[in-house]
Design a protein around this motif. Sequence first.
Motif, short mmCIF file in Angstrom:
data_model
loop_
_atom_site.label_atom_id
_atom_site.label_comp_id
_atom_site.label_asym_id
_atom_site.label_seq_id
_atom_site.Cartn_x
_atom_site.Cartn_y
_atom_site.Cartn_z
N TYR A 11 -7.20 -69.47 -114.07
CA TYR A 11 -7.05 -68.08 -113.62
C TYR A 11 -7.73 -67.10 -114.56
N ILE A 12 -7.41 -67.15 -115.85
CA ILE A 12 -8.02 -66.23 -116.80
C ILE A 12 -9.47 -66.63 -117.07
N GLY A 13 -9.69 -67.91 -117.30
CA GLY A 13 -11.04 -68.38 -117.62
C GLY A 13 -12.05 -68.07 -116.54
N ALA A 14 -11.65 -68.21 -115.28
CA ALA A 14 -12.57 -67.94 -114.18
C ALA A 14 -12.95 -66.46 -114.13
N HIS A 15 -12.02 -65.60 -114.51
CA HIS A 15 -12.35 -64.17 -114.59
C HIS A 15 -13.30 -63.90 -115.76
N VAL A 16 -13.10 -64.59 -116.87
CA VAL A 16 -14.01 -64.45 -118.01
C VAL A 16 -15.42 -64.89 -117.60
N VAL A 17 -15.52 -65.98 -116.86
CA VAL A 17 -16.82 -66.46 -116.38
C VAL A 17 -17.52 -65.39 -115.56
N ARG A 18 -16.82 -64.76 -114.66
CA ARG A 18 -17.43 -63.71 -113.83
C ARG A 18 -17.83 -62.50 -114.66
N ALA A 19 -17.01 -62.15 -115.64
CA ALA A 19 -17.34 -61.01 -116.49
C ALA A 19 -18.56 -61.30 -117.36
N LEU A 20 -18.68 -62.52 -117.84
CA LEU A 20 -19.88 -62.91 -118.60
C LEU A 20 -21.13 -62.79 -117.73
N SER A 21 -21.06 -63.30 -116.52
CA SER A 21 -22.22 -63.23 -115.62
C SER A 21 -22.62 -61.79 -115.35
N VAL A 227 -5.91 -58.82 -115.38
CA VAL A 227 -6.82 -59.89 -115.78
C VAL A 227 -8.27 -59.40 -115.88
N GLY A 228 -8.63 -58.40 -115.09
CA GLY A 228 -9.98 -57.86 -115.20
C GLY A 228 -10.22 -57.19 -116.54
N ASP A 229 -9.22 -56.47 -117.04
CA ASP A 229 -9.33 -55.84 -118.36
C ASP A 229 -9.36 -56.90 -119.46
N ILE A 230 -8.55 -57.94 -119.31
CA ILE A 230 -8.53 -59.03 -120.29
C ILE A 230 -9.90 -59.71 -120.37
N ALA A 231 -10.47 -60.03 -119.21
CA ALA A 231 -11.77 -60.69 -119.18
C ALA A 231 -12.84 -59.82 -119.82
N ALA A 232 -12.82 -58.52 -119.51
CA ALA A 232 -13.82 -57.61 -120.07
C ALA A 232 -13.73 -57.57 -121.59
N ALA A 233 -12.52 -57.59 -122.14
CA ALA A 233 -12.36 -57.55 -123.60
C ALA A 233 -12.92 -58.81 -124.24
N HIS A 234 -12.76 -59.96 -123.59
CA HIS A 234 -13.35 -61.20 -124.12
C HIS A 234 -14.87 -61.08 -124.20
N VAL A 235 -15.47 -60.49 -123.18
CA VAL A 235 -16.92 -60.37 -123.16
C VAL A 235 -17.41 -59.41 -124.24
N VAL A 236 -16.73 -58.27 -124.40
CA VAL A 236 -17.14 -57.34 -125.44
C VAL A 236 -16.99 -57.98 -126.82
N ALA A 237 -15.94 -58.78 -127.00
CA ALA A 237 -15.77 -59.50 -128.27
C ALA A 237 -16.94 -60.44 -128.50
N ALA A 298 -8.08 -52.81 -130.51
CA ALA A 298 -8.95 -53.29 -129.44
C ALA A 298 -9.63 -52.13 -128.72
N ALA A 299 -8.92 -51.01 -128.57
CA ALA A 299 -9.54 -49.83 -127.96
C ALA A 299 -10.69 -49.34 -128.83
N ARG A 300 -10.52 -49.40 -130.14
CA ARG A 300 -11.57 -48.95 -131.06
C ARG A 300 -12.80 -49.85 -131.01
N ASP A 301 -12.60 -51.18 -130.95
CA ASP A 301 -13.71 -52.12 -131.12
C ASP A 301 -14.15 -52.82 -129.84
N LEU A 302 -13.24 -52.99 -128.88
CA LEU A 302 -13.53 -53.86 -127.74
C LEU A 302 -13.50 -53.12 -126.40
#
Length: 325
Positions: A11-21, A227-237, A298-302
């Motif tokens: 569930y989370i990983g698949a959203h991260v995949v889409r955010a990376l793309s 989950v969309g916000d979570i995925a986006a933060a992973h990508v910015v990191a 996280a708001a400051r950096d991600l």
Amino acid sequence: MSWLVTGGAGYIGAHVVRALSSAGLAPVVIDDLSSGHAEFVPDGVPFVRGTILDRELVTRALAEHDVEGVIHVAGYKYAGVSVQRPLHTYAQNVEGTRVVLEAMADAGVHNIVFSSSAAVYGTPDVPLVTEDLPKRPASPYGESKLIGEWLIRDQAVATADSEHPLRHTSLRYFNVVGSADPSVYDTSPHNLFPIVFEKLIANETPRINGDDYDTPDGTNVRDYVHVGDIAAAHVVAAQRLLSGAPIEAAYNLGSQNGLSVREIMDAVARVTGIPFTAEIGPRRPGDPDRIVATGDLAARDLDWAMRYTVDEMVRTGWEARRAAL
């Protein structure tokens, strides 16, 4: 160059995949499908089926796909069940992380974003959880995530003076909800949103576990983050690691305010158009009144922000679940 997402069929990983793309960072997925779903992996994304405990498989995936970083989402994520299955939890989360780090060293990969958990804090008795709060995990799951952070930290120390030191960060969060893609939804049998949705689909009444907590409406208050916000933060990191910019060892992805279980139930009835009055059951042992984290660092950096209202969290999650019927 690409990024390997462990657990990328979940569930989370698949959203991260889409955010990376979407960000132009080519994802590669490795997943054993123990809780993930092959159909959650988008067409065209390389998919390696197998366990992260297989060092040779992970090393080969890193090398063959020219991976420059790992977003490590894979893990056994059920805190309550981990009490009954501690050895399984440690094997998946601790040994799995160790193997991923070893494979990264073998393949010369030096960036990792670790999907940690706010469970590392246990049941703190403060209104807001900050990153420097003492870590007192209350379950094998929380312990395994904290040990995972230690493993990554220690590998970074060990490689600090090398030509390519390990760059890393760990993201801690509580309850991930909603959907940012109608083809991906939460299938966990232990999370509040899917439990409530399945009850409604079965024409049954959802239940609240205890309504006598020390909170404004008597029900537990928790962080619910989209989950969309979570995925986006992973990508910015990941982008921050690649750029060489300074980055903290850990960030809370918190809501700052939290929502009560009753507020969630009210939103579900409002958004779905299915009126119900939740049944009240007994408290679950060990459930604290309130656990809410800050998200200031996280708001400051991600670029972390809560971009969805509670109704939007419910609506996106409900629509994705209904689409799968």
